[in-house]
Design an enzyme around this catalytic site. Sequence first.
Site, PDB file in Angstrom:
ATOM      1  N   CYS A   1       1.333  24.811  29.986  1.00 28.21           N
ATOM      2  CA  CYS A   1      -0.076  24.438  30.155  1.00 28.21           C
ATOM      3  C   CYS A   1      -0.850  25.742  30.234  1.00 28.21           C
ATOM      4  O   CYS A   1      -0.590  26.571  31.122  1.00 28.21           O
ATOM      5  CB  CYS A   1      -0.289  23.617  31.422  1.00 28.21           C
ATOM      6  SG  CYS A   1      -2.040  23.342  31.818  1.00 28.21           S
TER       7      CYS A   1
ATOM      8  N   CYS B   1      -4.321  25.346  23.862  1.00 26.77           N
ATOM      9  CA  CYS B   1      -4.153  24.219  24.781  1.00 26.77           C
ATOM     10  C   CYS B   1      -2.942  23.473  24.249  1.00 26.77           C
ATOM     11  O   CYS B   1      -2.833  23.267  23.025  1.00 26.77           O
ATOM     12  CB  CYS B   1      -5.389  23.329  24.797  1.00 26.77           C
ATOM     13  SG  CYS B   1      -5.093  21.702  25.555  1.00 26.77           S
TER      14      CYS B   1
END
Length: 259
Positions: free
Chosen positions: A107, A218
């Site tokens: 992440c 992302c």
Amino acid sequence: MRTGARDGEGVGTRVPRPPRPLPPLRPTLGILGGMGPLATAEFLRLLAARVPGTTDQEHPRIVMLSDPSIPDRTAAVLAGSDAPLPPIRDGLARLAEWGADLLAVPCNTAHVYLDRLAGTLPAPVVHIVDATLEEAARRSPQGGWLAATTGTVAGGLYQRRAEALGYRLLLPGSGTQEAIHHTATLVKAGRSHQAGALLGTVARGLWHRERLPVLAACTELPLAYAAASLPPDMMISSLDALASACVSRMYHPAGVARR
């Protein structure tokens, strides 16, 4: 009976070959996932695909904690909140207790908080931003477009490291940035086709301005990019970069000591 046969060895029996030597001991990889779950699953797939092994036994030992209850990282960054920090810190500590001596967090925005824990973590971390920018510099030395959550952009993760590397990183305008962030939320909601359509529009708009690869900074964005059927060579995946960097560290573990 065959001449010279050993005791208990009948005609036609075969002496078993000695077992194949086990691979060298490698670091155990600890993965803190769940941010989001679909991206974590894709990271595990990429990791397995990048391992230079032909048998189960040649793959690394992995321990994973998937914790989707960690508060939204972008919302926390924009609000100036530390809410994600304790569960990220505790999750990494738990992985170390389970035997991890190398850590990865698939992440990007979580690394805003991970960087604040530098020097206090129980094991080395394969940093997703470093891995992505190194891959970007190798594949597109002339620069690239940053496609990330609004939290990652606001946290300055990629901008600071790109500047230190001397890498040319282009940031989209505010309207495009909102669309990129919404793409990630669509993937998290299981609406990958809609995410792909939106990211396709975004990418083509960026390429109209300057045709440079999109850094999918992302971990949901590589999934949207694949759904958009865009040119594979025009995207640098933070998920793939992290998987490749983890494999490199595990199979060439300079500086990674076993506890």
